[in-house]
Design an enzyme around this catalytic site. Structure first.
Site, PDB file in Angstrom:
ATOM      1  N   TRP A 117      23.418   0.809  33.074  1.00 39.34           N
ATOM      2  CA  TRP A 117      24.316  -0.031  32.297  1.00 39.34           C
ATOM      3  C   TRP A 117      24.308  -1.443  32.865  1.00 39.34           C
ATOM      4  O   TRP A 117      23.989  -1.646  34.043  1.00 39.34           O
ATOM      5  CB  TRP A 117      25.739   0.537  32.305  1.00 39.34           C
ATOM      6  CG  TRP A 117      26.384   0.637  33.667  1.00 39.34           C
ATOM      7  CD1 TRP A 117      26.415   1.714  34.489  1.00 39.34           C
ATOM      8  CD2 TRP A 117      27.103  -0.402  34.368  1.00 39.34           C
ATOM      9  NE1 TRP A 117      27.084   1.441  35.645  1.00 39.34           N
ATOM     10  CE2 TRP A 117      27.531   0.146  35.606  1.00 39.34           C
ATOM     11  CE3 TRP A 117      27.430  -1.726  34.082  1.00 39.34           C
ATOM     12  CZ2 TRP A 117      28.263  -0.593  36.542  1.00 39.34           C
ATOM     13  CZ3 TRP A 117      28.155  -2.461  35.014  1.00 39.34           C
ATOM     14  CH2 TRP A 117      28.566  -1.900  36.215  1.00 39.34           C
ATOM     15  N   GLU A 123      33.591  -6.591  46.064  1.00 40.54           N
ATOM     16  CA  GLU A 123      32.312  -6.246  45.434  1.00 40.54           C
ATOM     17  C   GLU A 123      31.357  -7.434  45.438  1.00 40.54           C
ATOM     18  O   GLU A 123      30.133  -7.263  45.459  1.00 40.54           O
ATOM     19  CB  GLU A 123      32.526  -5.781  43.985  1.00 40.54           C
ATOM     20  CG  GLU A 123      33.295  -4.484  43.818  1.00 40.54           C
ATOM     21  CD  GLU A 123      32.436  -3.253  44.018  1.00 40.54           C
ATOM     22  OE1 GLU A 123      31.280  -3.398  44.440  1.00 40.54           O
ATOM     23  OE2 GLU A 123      32.932  -2.138  43.741  1.00 40.54           O
ATOM     24  N   GLU A 145      24.962  -2.153  43.035  1.00 40.08           N
ATOM     25  CA  GLU A 145      26.311  -2.594  43.383  1.00 40.08           C
ATOM     26  C   GLU A 145      26.606  -3.990  42.828  1.00 40.08           C
ATOM     27  O   GLU A 145      27.749  -4.311  42.492  1.00 40.08           O
ATOM     28  CB  GLU A 145      26.475  -2.609  44.910  1.00 40.08           C
ATOM     29  CG  GLU A 145      26.496  -1.238  45.561  1.00 40.08           C
ATOM     30  CD  GLU A 145      27.848  -0.564  45.468  1.00 40.08           C
ATOM     31  OE1 GLU A 145      28.830  -1.247  45.124  1.00 40.08           O
ATOM     32  OE2 GLU A 145      27.925   0.649  45.732  1.00 40.08           O
ATOM     33  N   HIS A 159      28.702  -4.371  39.726  1.00 42.90           N
ATOM     34  CA  HIS A 159      30.138  -4.103  39.784  1.00 42.90           C
ATOM     35  C   HIS A 159      30.934  -5.407  39.873  1.00 42.90           C
ATOM     36  O   HIS A 159      31.882  -5.616  39.111  1.00 42.90           O
ATOM     37  CB  HIS A 159      30.470  -3.222  40.985  1.00 42.90           C
ATOM     38  CG  HIS A 159      29.741  -1.922  40.985  1.00 42.90           C
ATOM     39  ND1 HIS A 159      29.743  -1.061  42.073  1.00 42.90           N
ATOM     40  CD2 HIS A 159      28.969  -1.314  40.053  1.00 42.90           C
ATOM     41  CE1 HIS A 159      29.028   0.004  41.791  1.00 42.90           C
ATOM     42  NE2 HIS A 159      28.529  -0.128  40.576  1.00 42.90           N
ATOM     43  N   GLU A 203      32.099   4.679  50.358  1.00 34.96           N
ATOM     44  CA  GLU A 203      31.740   4.868  48.950  1.00 34.96           C
ATOM     45  C   GLU A 203      32.688   5.860  48.280  1.00 34.96           C
ATOM     46  O   GLU A 203      33.061   5.682  47.112  1.00 34.96           O
ATOM     47  CB  GLU A 203      30.292   5.356  48.828  1.00 34.96           C
ATOM     48  CG  GLU A 203      29.232   4.346  49.265  1.00 34.96           C
ATOM     49  CD  GLU A 203      28.986   3.265  48.224  1.00 34.96           C
ATOM     50  OE1 GLU A 203      29.819   3.069  47.328  1.00 34.96           O
ATOM     51  OE2 GLU A 203      27.937   2.599  48.305  1.00 34.96           O
ATOM     52  N   THR A 245      35.948   4.030  47.676  1.00 37.29           N
ATOM     53  CA  THR A 245      35.813   3.081  46.576  1.00 37.29           C
ATOM     54  C   THR A 245      35.863   3.795  45.236  1.00 37.29           C
ATOM     55  O   THR A 245      36.474   3.300  44.284  1.00 37.29           O
ATOM     56  CB  THR A 245      34.490   2.310  46.709  1.00 37.29           C
ATOM     57  OG1 THR A 245      34.429   1.699  48.007  1.00 37.29           O
ATOM     58  CG2 THR A 245      34.389   1.216  45.669  1.00 37.29           C
ATOM     59  N   ASP A 269      29.267   5.239  39.654  1.00 39.51           N
ATOM     60  CA  ASP A 269      28.201   4.700  40.511  1.00 39.51           C
ATOM     61  C   ASP A 269      28.498   4.971  41.980  1.00 39.51           C
ATOM     62  O   ASP A 269      27.628   5.381  42.751  1.00 39.51           O
ATOM     63  CB  ASP A 269      28.078   3.181  40.303  1.00 39.51           C
ATOM     64  CG  ASP A 269      27.122   2.819  39.184  1.00 39.51           C
ATOM     65  OD1 ASP A 269      26.577   3.730  38.540  1.00 39.51           O
ATOM     66  OD2 ASP A 269      26.927   1.610  38.962  1.00 39.51           O
ATOM     67  N   GLU A 270      29.743   4.720  42.370  1.00 38.09           N
ATOM     68  CA  GLU A 270      30.121   4.879  43.771  1.00 38.09           C
ATOM     69  C   GLU A 270      29.994   6.339  44.212  1.00 38.09           C
ATOM     70  O   GLU A 270      29.569   6.631  45.331  1.00 38.09           O
ATOM     71  CB  GLU A 270      31.560   4.387  43.995  1.00 38.09           C
ATOM     72  CG  GLU A 270      31.853   2.969  43.531  1.00 38.09           C
ATOM     73  CD  GLU A 270      31.156   1.895  44.344  1.00 38.09           C
ATOM     74  OE1 GLU A 270      30.290   2.219  45.181  1.00 38.09           O
ATOM     75  OE2 GLU A 270      31.473   0.714  44.140  1.00 38.09           O
ATOM     76  N   HIS A 320      26.353   7.045  44.841  1.00 39.99           N
ATOM     77  CA  HIS A 320      25.913   6.456  46.112  1.00 39.99           C
ATOM     78  C   HIS A 320      26.463   7.254  47.291  1.00 39.99           C
ATOM     79  O   HIS A 320      25.775   7.442  48.303  1.00 39.99           O
ATOM     80  CB  HIS A 320      26.372   4.999  46.192  1.00 39.99           C
ATOM     81  CG  HIS A 320      25.760   4.124  45.151  1.00 39.99           C
ATOM     82  ND1 HIS A 320      26.290   2.910  44.776  1.00 39.99           N
ATOM     83  CD2 HIS A 320      24.639   4.296  44.388  1.00 39.99           C
ATOM     84  CE1 HIS A 320      25.530   2.373  43.844  1.00 39.99           C
ATOM     85  NE2 HIS A 320      24.525   3.195  43.591  1.00 39.99           N
TER      86      HIS A 320
END
Length: 387
Positions: A86, A129, A167, A170, A220, A223, A252-253, A256
């Site tokens: 995205w 971020e 990242e 973000h 992560e 977050t 996403d976090e 990761h």
């Protein structure tokens, strides 16, 4: 990769007189998790000292041994191809469309329902971020893990660059959302970002290749919790787009975190003694927040005030911190480790027994303080309105 901590006691550290000139440039108060979490002292705890693990050549070789087939098959699979990722524009009004202005007006009507406290948290998350140059530097510090050329094709180098690239979206997305919302003073926000990148951060991981993935596994996950909770609060206020944004970043976090925790799990398999001591040291030192040196040109205690707001609205709390420790202990099967050295056993006992009990006692104190009315503080990010 933003991370916050709220509703805990803070302590101000006086800068060294020899750093007076730097203080004029970056006049922010430095606090670490040593300041944000004041572990209660006890006779039992005073006898337990977790020493910083030595940077033994064997540890470097073990880490290097993973920077080949194992990393390729276990880390790189948690990256997404750029064409399938995205992008911030997917969630924002289209500036090339004829209805761009109307879309912004509609968006601003919706964000009127979002409280100032939420915008303080969103700004703080976005700022941390945005300091990606600091994270990239940190990722390249451990011995045996450096990107030697800046474009190395080793799996670890590919991972750190691609992780940074993922990242980066973000901060871009949250920045543009805040800009279009009209609810924040972008000049002050941008100034805070520049101050924070210039100030840097000290996670305590240094050049030890074991410490960095332990730190990022914890951070992560934290977050993901923070963004996920922010998305839930936004949905309750009717901002479904912001809820979608926060939920997407949280996903996403989590991905990761899976990669980093998998790496630490492999280190436990190859070197349980060294890894459990590294884990205990990071938790004994306490996880340093990425935004701890946050400064906006006015508030020397900005991170403390931001964290207090975040904790008060339930975005990231002390209970979350303890829960993450419990999850990692369980995930890495730390309680099940056997055949450890005396130092390894002491480290195991610390993260599985001593520390959780001490944190739970502190949690009770934090809950009592939370019941007291929090003093409101003006934030330059929201035009000096007090929250």
């Amino acid at each position: 990769m933003a991370l916050i901590l709220g509703n805990f006691s803070f302590q101000r550290f006086s800068p060294s007189p020899t750093l007076a000139s730097m203080k004029r440039t970056f006049p922010c108060t430095k606090f670490s998790m040593a300041a944000t979490i004041a572990y209660p002292k006890s006779k039992e705890a005073s006898k337990l000292v977790i020493r910083k693990p030595c940077l033994a050549p064997e540890k470097i070789e073990i880490f290097k041994s993973l920077d080949d087939y194992w990393s390729e098959k276990n880390l790189l699979i948690h990256l997404k191809p750029v064409e399938k990722c995205w992008q911030p524009q997917d969630f924002l009004p289209d500036p090339a469309s004829d209805g761009f202005i109307e879309q912004i007006k509609e968006m601003r009507e919706i964000v009127k329902e979002i409280p100032d406290e939420y915008f303080v948290v969103l700004v703080g998350d976005m700022i941390t971020e945005e300091v990606l140059p600091t994270y990239q530097t940190m990722a390249n510090r451990p011995e045996g893990a450096q990107d030697e050329t800046g474009a190395s094709l080793t799996p670890w180098s590919i991972w750190t660059r691609s992780w940074t690239a993922e990242e980066n979206r973000h901060g871009d997305l949250l920045n543009k959302y805040l800009y279009l919302s009209g609810r924040v003073d972008m000049g002050q926000v941008e100034k805070t970002v520049q101050y924070l990148i210039g100030s840097g951060m000290d996670t305590g991981t240094g050049k030890d290749p074991y410490l960095f993935p332990i730190y990022t596994s914890f951070q992560e996950r934290a977050t993901a919790i923070s963004h996920g909770n922010m998305g839930r609060l936004a949905k309750e206020k009717g901002d479904l787009k912001l809820s979608q944004i926060c939920g997407t970043i949280a996903a996403d976090e989590k991905r990761h975190e899976t990669a980093y925790s998998k790496l630490v799990g492999k280190l436990f398999e190859l070197d349980p003694n060294g890894t459990v001591q590294a884990f205990a040291y990071m938790m004994w030192r306490k996880i340093t927040m990425p935004g701890e040196l946050m400064y906006d040109g006015h508030d020397n205690n900005l991170f403390m005030h931001f964290s207090a707001v975040a904790g008060s609205v339930g975005v990231y709390t002390f209970s979350d911190y303890i829960d993450i420790l419990d999850v990692l202990v369980e995930k890495w099967k730390v309680r099940d480790l056997t055949g450890l050295s005396a130092e390894g056993q002491e480290a195991q006992e610390f993260v599985c027994d001593h520390l959780p009990r001490r944190l739970r006692r502190l949690e009770e104190r934090a809950e009592k303080r939370a019941n007291k009315k929090r003093q409101t503080i003006p934030f330059s990010w929201i035009f000096n309105r007090a929250v």
